[in-house]
Scaffold this active site. Structure first.
Site, PDB file in Angstrom:
ATOM      1  N   ASP A  33      48.376 -31.870 -17.095  1.00 37.01           N
ATOM      2  CA  ASP A  33      47.722 -31.682 -18.398  1.00 37.01           C
ATOM      3  C   ASP A  33      48.261 -32.685 -19.418  1.00 37.01           C
ATOM      4  O   ASP A  33      47.494 -33.395 -20.090  1.00 37.01           O
ATOM      5  CB  ASP A  33      47.965 -30.249 -18.873  1.00 37.01           C
ATOM      6  CG  ASP A  33      47.107 -29.880 -20.069  1.00 37.01           C
ATOM      7  OD1 ASP A  33      45.975 -30.384 -20.162  1.00 37.01           O
ATOM      8  OD2 ASP A  33      47.567 -29.086 -20.907  1.00 37.01           O
ATOM      9  N   GLY A 122      52.216 -26.194  -9.309  1.00 39.38           N
ATOM     10  CA  GLY A 122      53.306 -26.512 -10.227  1.00 39.38           C
ATOM     11  C   GLY A 122      53.793 -25.267 -10.933  1.00 39.38           C
ATOM     12  O   GLY A 122      54.421 -24.389 -10.338  1.00 39.38           O
TER      13      GLY A 122
END
Length: 354
Positions: A33, A122
């Site tokens: 992100d 993650g």
């Protein structure tokens, strides 16, 4: 249509759309992100993301690509995953929805290619083996009915492997079955060769006698050869008519109530090439193509070996590639993209085009 797995930074991949692992709220997170925000321009992308508002888990939304446009990226598709608890709270279904909604949106945006990261492994702590299986299954299922190039992007080699256990299972199978380049069953005694070909104690035959024998047998020998050639040709033609490779392939497709499109897509074969294979009774494709078709048909080992035989091929114990395919068939790993991952892990050429 193609599905490839790349080790790369997703912002460096040449695709018309890239998928971002977004937060449910319009804020900048970490990992992929943050990397995408930095590459696209934090302020511009954040403003566009705020205009969308919250995104439900498993759903997707899109924004322009801003600075990534210079790399050929037109859109950023934001999808929201879920934290893995124990696998019994709908986590797998939500992750599947992330892939399906993101891919569907790329098609709706008329993109010819999309890059999607290895989602939820993650901060969301999905087990990599489970997450990889979901990714491969959802992408390959989507490609059966949609024409688009998909790149599954992983950042490191460790994430690339389906599982460490599977890797070493294949290694053990290769170790037990690989014969390498060594010649076997060649323990021929030198004295026997000498006895057959090098017996100098016998008198040498007269060249004149030998020539006479050749002349008297030449006429009948020529006739015999011609007859043999005719018999061989008739045998070959009869055998082809009874059951050639094309007949075998069509019969197996019919038995499984499958259609041609499903087979060539599952085998990662071009439609025109498949048409050539199926319509030309004298054409035999190369061995990797036959192997890919056998995987698409999901044949058990004995039937798979018979299918190879119908094209004149067989598993070779001196080929690591062949043994890996045999391992996959034995363990019912038929998805060609999953097979490609195993092949790549072991340094072998993949089925899917690069």
């Amino acid at each position: 249509m193609a599905f490839r797995i790349l080790r790369n930074d997703i912002t460096k991949v040449r695709a018309e759309a890239i998928v971002n692992t977004a937060n449910p709220q319009p804020v900048i997170g970490s990992g992929t992100d943050s990397t995408i925000y930095e590459a696209a321009g934090r302020a511009e992308l954040l403003q566009a993301r705020q205009e969308i508002g919250n995104i439900e888990r498993g759903q997707s939304a899109w924004t322009p690509s801003f600075k990534l446009k210079k790399n050929g990226v037109k859109y950023i598709i934001h999808t929201v995953g879920v934290h893995y608890n124990d696998g019994t709270h709908g986590e797998k279904e939500i992750l599947r929805s992330c892939y399906s909604t993101a891919l569907k949106m790329a098609v709706e945006l008329k993109c010819k290619s999309v890059a999607i990261p290895f989602l939820a492994t993650g901060n969301y702590e999905f087990p990599k083996e489970v997450a990889f299986q979901i990714a491969v299954e959802e992408i390959s299922r989507f490609l059966l009915s949609n024409e688009i190039d998909v790149f599954l992007v992983v950042y490191d080699d460790e994430a690339y492997k389906i599982s460490e256990k599977l890797f070493y299972d294949v290694e053990d199978f290769l170790s037990d079955n690989f014969e390498g380049d060594e010649l076997k069953n060649c323990d021929v005694c030198v004295s026997e060769i000498q006895a057959d070909y090098c017996s100098f104690e016998e008198p040498i035959r007269s060249a004149q006698v030998f020539s006479k024998k050749l002349r008297t047998s030449a006429s009948s020998a020529i006739g015999a050869v011609k007859q043999a050639e005719s018999d061989v040709e008739a045998f070959i033609n009869t055998s082809k008519e009874k059951l050639n490779f094309q007949n075998t392939l069509q019969q197996l497709i019919a038995e499984r109530n499958m259609d041609n499109a499903s087979i060539y897509k599952k085998a990662c074969i071009d439609k025109k090439f498949f048409s050539k294979i199926i319509s030309n009774k004298d054409y035999i494709p190369k061995k990797p193509t036959v192997m890919a078709l056998g995987l698409a048909l999901e044949l058990p080992l004995a039937e798979y070996e018979d299918f190879l035989k119908s094209a004149g091929y067989a598993f070779m114990p001196s080929s690591r590639f062949d043994l890996i395919i045999k391992f996959c068939v034995i363990n019912r790993i038929y998805n060609i993209y999953a097979v490609d991952i195993i092949l790549d892990d072991h340094g072998e050429k993949c089925f899917a085009p690069n």
